[in-house]
Design a protein around this motif. Structure first.
Motif, PDB file in Angstrom:
ATOM      1  N   ILE A  89       0.983  -1.231  -0.084  1.00 12.85           N
ATOM      2  CA  ILE A  89       0.040   0.106   0.059  1.00 12.85           C
ATOM      3  C   ILE A  89       0.811   1.434   0.069  1.00 12.85           C
ATOM      4  N   PHE A  90       1.894   1.318   0.533  1.00 12.62           N
ATOM      5  CA  PHE A  90       2.797   2.387   0.907  1.00 12.62           C
ATOM      6  C   PHE A  90       3.476   2.534  -0.524  1.00 12.62           C
ATOM      7  N   LEU A  91       3.833   1.461  -1.210  1.00 15.21           N
ATOM      8  CA  LEU A  91       4.405   1.601  -2.500  1.00 15.21           C
ATOM      9  C   LEU A  91       3.673   1.864  -3.560  1.00 15.21           C
ATOM     10  N   ILE A  92       2.261   1.838  -3.446  1.00 11.81           N
ATOM     11  CA  ILE A  92       1.470   1.944  -4.534  1.00 11.81           C
ATOM     12  C   ILE A  92       0.845   3.405  -4.408  1.00 11.81           C
ATOM     13  N   GLY A  93       0.952   3.967  -3.116  1.00 10.18           N
ATOM     14  CA  GLY A  93       0.700   5.507  -2.906  1.00 10.18           C
ATOM     15  C   GLY A  93       1.861   6.247  -3.330  1.00 10.18           C
ATOM     16  N   ALA A  94       3.063   6.103  -3.027  1.00 11.57           N
ATOM     17  CA  ALA A  94       4.344   6.786  -3.524  1.00 11.57           C
ATOM     18  C   ALA A  94       4.374   6.670  -5.120  1.00 11.57           C
ATOM     19  N   MET A  95       4.295   5.529  -5.770  1.00 17.03           N
ATOM     20  CA  MET A  95       4.290   5.336  -7.101  1.00 17.03           C
ATOM     21  C   MET A  95       3.060   6.318  -7.995  1.00 17.03           C
ATOM     22  N   THR A  96       2.125   6.345  -7.179  1.00 11.90           N
ATOM     23  CA  THR A  96       0.853   7.188  -7.903  1.00 11.90           C
ATOM     24  C   THR A  96       1.196   8.642  -7.766  1.00 11.90           C
ATOM     25  N   ILE A  97       1.670   8.938  -6.519  1.00  8.85           N
ATOM     26  CA  ILE A  97       2.228  10.564  -6.436  1.00  8.85           C
ATOM     27  C   ILE A  97       3.224  10.699  -7.360  1.00  8.85           C
ATOM     28  N   VAL A  98       4.047  10.188  -7.633  1.00  9.61           N
ATOM     29  CA  VAL A  98       5.218  10.256  -8.809  1.00  9.61           C
ATOM     30  C   VAL A  98       4.553  10.503 -10.021  1.00  9.61           C
ATOM     31  N   GLU A  99       3.538   9.492 -10.329  1.00 10.53           N
ATOM     32  CA  GLU A  99       2.992   9.433 -11.726  1.00 10.53           C
ATOM     33  C   GLU A  99       2.299  10.933 -11.916  1.00 10.53           C
ATOM     34  N   ILE A 100       1.541  11.266 -11.053  1.00  7.43           N
ATOM     35  CA  ILE A 100       0.881  12.509 -10.821  1.00  7.43           C
ATOM     36  C   ILE A 100       1.619  13.615 -11.307  1.00  7.43           C
ATOM     37  N   ASP A 102       4.477  13.549 -12.747  1.00  4.75           N
ATOM     38  CA  ASP A 102       4.861  13.399 -14.117  1.00  4.75           C
ATOM     39  C   ASP A 102       3.875  13.835 -15.020  1.00  4.75           C
ATOM     40  N   LEU A 103       2.801  13.307 -14.888  1.00  6.21           N
ATOM     41  CA  LEU A 103       1.574  13.678 -15.608  1.00  6.21           C
ATOM     42  C   LEU A 103       1.358  15.111 -15.884  1.00  6.21           C
ATOM     43  N   HIS A 104       1.781  15.807 -14.734  1.00  2.00           N
ATOM     44  CA  HIS A 104       1.724  17.535 -14.772  1.00  2.00           C
ATOM     45  C   HIS A 104       3.091  18.021 -15.244  1.00  2.00           C
ATOM     46  N   ARG A 105       3.952  17.122 -15.616  1.00  2.00           N
ATOM     47  CA  ARG A 105       5.450  17.552 -16.098  1.00  2.00           C
ATOM     48  C   ARG A 105       6.023  18.223 -15.224  1.00  2.00           C
ATOM     49  N   GLY A 106       5.862  17.914 -13.927  1.00  2.00           N
ATOM     50  CA  GLY A 106       6.595  18.321 -12.527  1.00  2.00           C
ATOM     51  C   GLY A 106       8.047  18.239 -12.899  1.00  2.00           C
ATOM     52  N   PHE A 107       8.489  17.083 -13.254  1.00  2.00           N
ATOM     53  CA  PHE A 107       9.877  16.770 -13.523  1.00  2.00           C
ATOM     54  C   PHE A 107      10.699  17.689 -14.676  1.00  2.00           C
ATOM     55  N   GLU A 108       9.820  18.363 -15.402  1.00  2.00           N
ATOM     56  CA  GLU A 108      10.461  19.212 -16.457  1.00  2.00           C
ATOM     57  C   GLU A 108      10.994  20.682 -15.724  1.00  2.00           C
ATOM     58  N   VAL A 109      10.630  20.830 -14.550  1.00  2.00           N
ATOM     59  CA  VAL A 109      11.168  21.876 -13.894  1.00  2.00           C
ATOM     60  C   VAL A 109      12.663  21.648 -13.487  1.00  2.00           C
ATOM     61  N   LEU A 110      12.750  20.443 -13.005  1.00  2.00           N
ATOM     62  CA  LEU A 110      14.323  19.880 -12.998  1.00  2.00           C
ATOM     63  C   LEU A 110      14.960  19.908 -14.120  1.00  2.00           C
ATOM     64  N   LYS A 111      14.565  19.359 -15.154  1.00  2.00           N
ATOM     65  CA  LYS A 111      15.271  19.376 -16.456  1.00  2.00           C
ATOM     66  C   LYS A 111      15.809  20.565 -17.036  1.00  2.00           C
ATOM     67  N   SER A 243       0.652  23.946 -14.002  1.00  2.00           N
ATOM     68  CA  SER A 243       0.799  23.340 -12.819  1.00  2.00           C
ATOM     69  C   SER A 243       1.970  22.772 -12.588  1.00  2.00           C
ATOM     70  N   SER A 244       2.934  22.469 -13.480  1.00  2.00           N
ATOM     71  CA  SER A 244       4.220  21.735 -13.177  1.00  2.00           C
ATOM     72  C   SER A 244       4.975  21.860 -11.880  1.00  2.00           C
ATOM     73  N   ARG A 245       5.096  23.351 -11.491  1.00  2.00           N
ATOM     74  CA  ARG A 245       5.943  23.765 -10.462  1.00  2.00           C
ATOM     75  C   ARG A 245       4.999  23.249  -9.186  1.00  2.00           C
ATOM     76  N   THR A 246       3.964  23.637  -9.129  1.00  2.00           N
ATOM     77  CA  THR A 246       2.881  23.255  -8.182  1.00  2.00           C
ATOM     78  C   THR A 246       2.741  21.952  -7.808  1.00  2.00           C
ATOM     79  N   MET A 247       2.822  21.032  -8.771  1.00  2.00           N
ATOM     80  CA  MET A 247       2.474  19.555  -8.446  1.00  2.00           C
ATOM     81  C   MET A 247       3.958  19.023  -8.300  1.00  2.00           C
ATOM     82  N   LEU A 248       5.059  19.470  -8.683  1.00  2.00           N
ATOM     83  CA  LEU A 248       6.324  18.933  -8.291  1.00  2.00           C
ATOM     84  C   LEU A 248       6.546  19.176  -6.733  1.00  2.00           C
ATOM     85  N   PHE A 249       6.337  20.672  -6.371  1.00  2.00           N
ATOM     86  CA  PHE A 249       6.604  20.576  -4.850  1.00  2.00           C
ATOM     87  C   PHE A 249       5.722  20.185  -3.876  1.00  2.00           C
ATOM     88  N   LEU A 250       4.325  20.237  -4.327  1.00  2.00           N
ATOM     89  CA  LEU A 250       3.288  19.456  -3.303  1.00  2.00           C
ATOM     90  C   LEU A 250       3.509  18.217  -3.487  1.00  2.00           C
TER      91      LEU A 250
END
Length: 468
Positions: A89-100, A102-111, A243-250
């Motif tokens: 359950i812990f892993l499913i939660g963490a993986m879902t947050i990371v995918e959300i 990524d969908l909002h292209r939050g990691f593009e802020v790092l790139k 939403s990229s920056r907001t979703m990344l930091f949230l």
């Protein structure tokens, strides 16, 4: 009859390690192995062939115990399933947050933050990003993000292979000192073998050494000399959403809040992860990723889409392997000091008995030698079952030196082979990294870091703080 269960485990284990030559997803043998082990356990227990032991060291014999023994068997199975479910359950939660994110292209802020032409500077930037990110979003996800980034920055595959291989070392080192950085540290944390602060306090410095030394050596090697062309700067900026920056930091903030939630409430970590996922999901429902955002496009950024992108096969693999190891832990295999013990505890005693206690090696290293061997083995064999086995093998108190050293060794030892960690397997799949190429070019760097970090760990724990 005990040998049948061990044989099932060995065959299943070999099938997992040989998944590439067999062209068989490792989830398949893991699930079959777990089901068969518990099936043989159930049949053998009811036939009186062997006893079962629970996590409180209570042994049950069906022929003499009857209904109470039956309840003991069912209770043991449910306990192990519950502990495994906590991790899943812990892993499913963490993986879902990371995918959300990524969908909002939050990691593009790092790139977009990587703007250098120097190979040496890029090596350190990528390495530091991998080290820090893996502690926050786990080493597997950090590797996927950074290999994706490298594809946009380095167009020559021959150059990119070196950087991707170094990312594996940095990501595994970064994941070892965080309770959410690696599946194995998460397992130890959920099993209450380590605390978040204890892990950070004693494992972070060895992990930094494990990461920094190979990178320092590599920065003087030929593949990291000279400059590269960074073509993707403008594209990276254009790809960001509102939403990229907001979703990344949230998203990252909520994942980091999980250990804080556990410390305040004393609830298991999966409860904190459920809260974190709920908050991120809530915000994702109402945030506007684009200027002209319409209902028709909402599904592109929804948590439902994020859930569909999760690797459920990985979750099922962990279910299979953890329940298989639990089966071994529950089988009474022998007697130690007049007490019946499970297979894994018996193995631990046998390993430690193999080193003469009168020898100088035992005097100076003792259990540490076994743990270092476990770290080296984790490069050959998946570190998840090794750590699951070690949890059943030892009964040291929370935050003891043993558990901290297991977290370090299992987390970083896997870097020595490309197949030795989830991060390595991800990089191997994405960049088609050859096993032999990695063995020749990178393995010695990974071993250098692992050994140096282990020495620093033992100096800190045994010499400076004199921990037993």
């Amino acid at each position: 009859m005990e040998s049948i269960i061990i044989l099932i485990f060995v065959i299943g284990y070999l099938s997992i390690t040989l998944e590439h030559p067999l062209k068989l997803d490792k989830t398949v043998p893991a699930l079959i192995m777990a089901a068969l082990i518990w099936a043989v356990l159930a049949v053998g227990f009811h036939a009186g062939w062997f006893d079962i032991i629970n996590t409180e060291e209570q042994a049950f014999n069906f022929l003499s115990g009857g209904e109470a023994a039956e309840e003991g068997f069912n209770g043991t199975l449910l306990h192990h399933l519950g502990k495994t479910a906590e991790i899943l359950i812990f892993l499913i939660g963490a993986m879902t947050i990371v995918e959300i994110i990524d969908l909002h292209r939050g990691f593009e802020v790092l790139k977009g933050a990587v703007k250098t032409k120097s190979k040496r500077k890029l090596l350190w930037i990528i390495g530091i990003l991998a080290f820090i990110l893996s502690a926050i979003i786990d080493n597997l996800t950090a590797t996927i993000v950074l290999v994706t980034l490298l594809r946009k920055l380095i167009h020559r595959r021959e150059d990119r292979l070196w950087f991707a291989a170094m990312v594996v070392i940095a990501a595994n080192a970064g994941g070892a000192w965080s309770p959410i950085g690696d599946v194995t540290t998460t397992m130890l944390w959920i099993a209450n073998k380590v605390t978040a602060m204890g892990l950070i306090e004693f494992v972070v410095i060895p992990s930094v050494v494990c990461f920094a030394l190979p990178f320092l050596v590599a920065s003087y090697m030929k593949p990291f000399q000279g400059n590269i062309e960074v073509h993707a700067e403008e594209d990276l900026e254009a790809e960001k959403l509102l939403s990229s920056r907001t979703m990344l930091f949230l998203g990252l903030g909520m994942i980091v809040s999980v250990p804080v939630f556990k410390t305040i409430t004393h609830l298991p970590p999966y409860m904190g992860m459920m809260l974190a996922l709920g908050v991120v999901w809530l915000v994702s429902e109402y945030i506007h990723p684009e200027e002209d955002f319409t209902k028709e496009r909402r599904h592109l950024y929804s948590a439902h889409k994020a859930l569909s992108r999760i690797e459920i096969s990985s979750i099922l693999f962990f279910l299979g392997i953890l329940m298989a190891v639990a089966g071994l832990e529950s089988l009474v295999y022998g007697v130690v000091h007049g007490e019946e013990v499970g297979t894994l505890r018996y193995l631990a005693e046998a390993l430690q008995g193999a080193i003469p206690r009168e020898s100088e090696i035992w005097f100076f290293l003792g259990e540490d030698l076994v743990v270092m061997l476990l770290g080296i083995l984790s490069a050959i064999i998946d570190n998840v079952p090794l750590v699951a086995a070690s949890i059943g093998m030892y009964d040291s108190p929370t935050d003891s030196v043993l558990w901290h050293f297991i977290a370090y060794s299992a987390g970083t030892g896997g870097s020595m082979l490309i197949i030795g960690s989830a991060a390595g397997v991800a990089a191997m799949g994405m960049e088609r990294i050859d096993f032999i190429w990695y063995l020749k070019k990178i393995a010695w760097l990974a071993f250098l870091g692992f050994a140096a970090g282990a020495i620093v760990f033992l100096i800190i724990e045994r010499v400076i703080f004199h921990h037993a």
